[in-house]
Design an enzyme around this catalytic site. Structure first.
Site, short mmCIF file in Angstrom:
data_model
loop_
_atom_site.label_atom_id
_atom_site.label_comp_id
_atom_site.label_asym_id
_atom_site.label_seq_id
_atom_site.Cartn_x
_atom_site.Cartn_y
_atom_site.Cartn_z
N GLY A 74 53.23 21.42 72.21
CA GLY A 74 52.54 22.70 72.32
C GLY A 74 51.77 22.81 73.62
O GLY A 74 51.39 21.81 74.23
N SER A 95 58.54 24.27 71.64
CA SER A 95 57.64 24.35 70.49
C SER A 95 57.30 25.79 70.15
O SER A 95 57.18 26.64 71.04
CB SER A 95 56.35 23.59 70.83
N GLN A 114 61.72 24.60 67.98
CA GLN A 114 60.91 23.95 66.92
C GLN A 114 60.08 25.00 66.19
O GLN A 114 59.38 25.79 66.82
CB GLN A 114 60.01 22.87 67.53
N TYR A 135 57.32 26.07 63.08
CA TYR A 135 56.39 25.87 61.98
C TYR A 135 56.57 27.07 61.06
O TYR A 135 56.78 28.18 61.55
CB TYR A 135 54.95 25.85 62.49
N THR A 161 59.35 21.43 61.66
CA THR A 161 58.38 20.33 61.60
C THR A 161 57.65 20.38 60.27
O THR A 161 57.11 21.42 59.88
CB THR A 161 57.39 20.45 62.78
N ARG A 168 42.07 15.38 65.14
CA ARG A 168 42.11 14.79 66.50
C ARG A 168 40.69 14.70 67.06
O ARG A 168 40.16 15.68 67.59
CB ARG A 168 42.97 15.65 67.41
N LYS A 228 61.94 17.56 61.09
CA LYS A 228 61.15 16.63 61.91
C LYS A 228 59.84 16.28 61.21
O LYS A 228 59.10 17.17 60.80
CB LYS A 228 60.85 17.28 63.27
N SER A 282 59.38 10.59 62.18
CA SER A 282 58.29 10.88 63.12
C SER A 282 56.99 11.03 62.37
O SER A 282 56.96 11.57 61.26
CB SER A 282 58.63 12.19 63.85
N HIS A 294 54.61 12.54 64.22
CA HIS A 294 54.02 13.49 65.18
C HIS A 294 53.29 12.72 66.29
O HIS A 294 52.24 13.13 66.79
CB HIS A 294 53.04 14.41 64.44
N ARG A 296 49.65 11.89 65.49
CA ARG A 296 48.66 12.97 65.63
C ARG A 296 48.36 13.67 64.32
O ARG A 296 47.56 14.59 64.28
CB ARG A 296 49.19 14.01 66.65
N GLY A 356 58.10 8.46 68.60
CA GLY A 356 56.80 7.81 68.45
C GLY A 356 56.79 6.48 69.18
O GLY A 356 57.40 5.51 68.73
N ARG A 397 58.74 4.21 75.15
CA ARG A 397 58.19 4.20 76.51
C ARG A 397 59.10 3.53 77.53
O ARG A 397 58.79 3.51 78.72
CB ARG A 397 56.82 3.48 76.55
N ARG A 415 54.91 12.41 74.77
CA ARG A 415 53.96 12.12 75.85
C ARG A 415 54.64 11.69 77.15
O ARG A 415 54.20 12.12 78.22
CB ARG A 415 52.98 11.05 75.40
#
Ligand SMILES: Cc1cc2nc3c(=O)[nH]c(=O)nc-3n(C[C@H](O)[C@H](O)[C@H](O)COP(=O)(O)O)c2cc1C
Length: 395
Positions: A103, A130, A148, A150, A176, A185, A267, A289, A291, A294, A323, A326, A346
């Protein structure tokens, strides 16, 4: 031992200065290099919004530490060419990789979603826009775009959103399901983050050290949710709480199937039990996932679900995972355990924050090189060679 004075001819090659590379995108060798560079370019509240997880961030850390359990069993003396190509939801993809929905992407860099879509298209991989994006579906162009969703309290509005995605040529719908309420958060609350960001004394002080980010923010299209009318400047958690339907259940999936006839991805699956339900409602894929840590804290690390879920429903739908991915080695591991593809959130935002589209392209190219190197080292020439004979999770 006899010693002698070195000759200039011998010294000269040792004294060649290494070019000083100032461009952080060019200088980056790993995703952590880009993460460090990103932290220097955007205000703290923005970086924390990307980086943070829910509550004590236990899931966030576990997502990553699960990859410490990966053990490869290489096959040597294999030879041949490496091909990272695969198919995702029946479409060819150059890598088993998808750019996940995130988002408010234009807050990270003014180039926002169009830059991400362009980098994904050039790399030959899908990108999911998103619902909470800062670019409308009609304004995004790419070869393999997913939308995606909601589910909103207003079902008519949800249906319109699905219709807009279809009319704009989006290939797949990603529902999702891990967000009946927004996660807690803590970093965002402490930073007083609102979307769009508000100018407060602390944001102004922080902004003074990131003038380029502020300049770009103030001199380009105002930041806003592009797919719906936002309600002024709200905390991220208030937006979800006000608008998303917490009473969505599996029975609503039949309704969604009626309004969307393309590939459907669910998701936020976090158990074998729910993966089986997804197969029963004829979803085409699930994303294992949490998220990115989060939402619910202390859920299972998605990587650890790949094998049991693939064993149970892998013959009925495609299993994706996200998730904590990297490195290209992480992708090889997830695929080897049974995932058809990995999503990253990320990581591409680190690239975007550092250098816009160029930064996202760099992230994908680092992952591609790392994946190719890992495949070469484990003796897998094709993505289909990455299987459990080459990867396992240590107890
Ligand atoms: C800043 C940010 C915003 C996100 N926004 C959304 C969103 O709007 N919808 C969604 O389904 N997932 C969202 N996610 C979750 C990602 O799609 C993905 O599941 C997660 O980032 C994967 O973990 P990783 O960041 O460790 O790769 C968001 C993640 C981040 C970091």
């Amino acid at each position: 031992m006899t010693r002698r004075v070195p000759r200039w001819r011998e010294l000269r090659p040792l004294l060649q200065p290494r070019g000083l590379e100032l461009d952080p995108v060019k200088r980056a060798h790993t995703l952590s290099d880009l993460r460090a560079a990103a932290g220097k370019r955007v205000p703290k509240a923005v970086f924390d919004y990307v980086e943070g997880g829910a509550d004590d961030e236990i899931s966030l850390r576990r997502n990553r530490s699960a990859f410490d359990r990966v053990e490869f069993s290489p096959q040597v003396l294999v030879g041949g060419d490496i091909d990272t190509g695969t198919t995702i939801l029946g479409e060819p993809a150059e890598l088993p990789l998808v750019l996940a929905p995130t988002g408010y992407t234009r807050m990270m860099h003014h180039a926002g979603e169009p830059a991400v879509a362009q980098a994904a298209a050039e790399a030959g991989i899908p990108y999911a826009l998103s619902t909470m994006g800062t670019t409308a579906p009609e304004d995004l162009h790419g070869d393999n775009l997913w939308f995606q969703l909601y589910v909103w309290r207003d079902r008519g509005f949800t249906k319109d959103m699905v219709g807009r995605a279809r009319d704009a040529g989006f290939r797949a719908l990603v529902l999702t399901v891990d967000t009946p309420v927004p996660g807690n958060r803590v970093r965002d609350i402490r930073n007083g983050l609102t979307l769009p960001p508000r100018l407060s004394l602390s944001t102004l002080l922080d902004g003074a050290t990131k003038p380029r980010w502020w300049w770009n923010l103030l001199t380009t299209e105002p930041l806003r949710f592009a797919s719906f009318d936002g309600d002024g400047s709200l905390a991220p958690s208030d937006i979800g709480a006000k608008m998303f339907d917490r009473d969505v259940t599996w029975t609503d999936l039949a309704w969604l199937r009626e309004v969307w006839d393309g590939p459907l991805v669910i998701k936020g699956i976090q158990s074998v039990r729910d993966a089986k339900k997804a197969a029963e409602v004829a979803a085409d894929a699930v994303v294992l996932s949490n998220h990115g840590g989060r939402q619910l804290d202390r859920g299972p690390a998605p990587l650890e679900l790949v094998q049991p879920v693939a064993d149970e429903v892998g013959d009925r739908l495609e299993v994706f995972v996200d998730g904590g991915i990297r490195t290209g080695g992480d992708i090889a591991a997830a695929v080897g355990l049974g995932a058809k593809a990995c999503l990253i959130g990320r990581p591409y935002l680190y690239g975007l924050m550092t250098g816009g589209e160029r930064g996202v392209t760099k992230v994908i190219s680092i992952l591609r090189e790392e994946l190719e190197r890992t495949m070469r080292l484990v003796g897998a020439n094709a993505i289909t060679d990455l299987d459990r004979s080459r990867v396992r999770l240590r107890a």
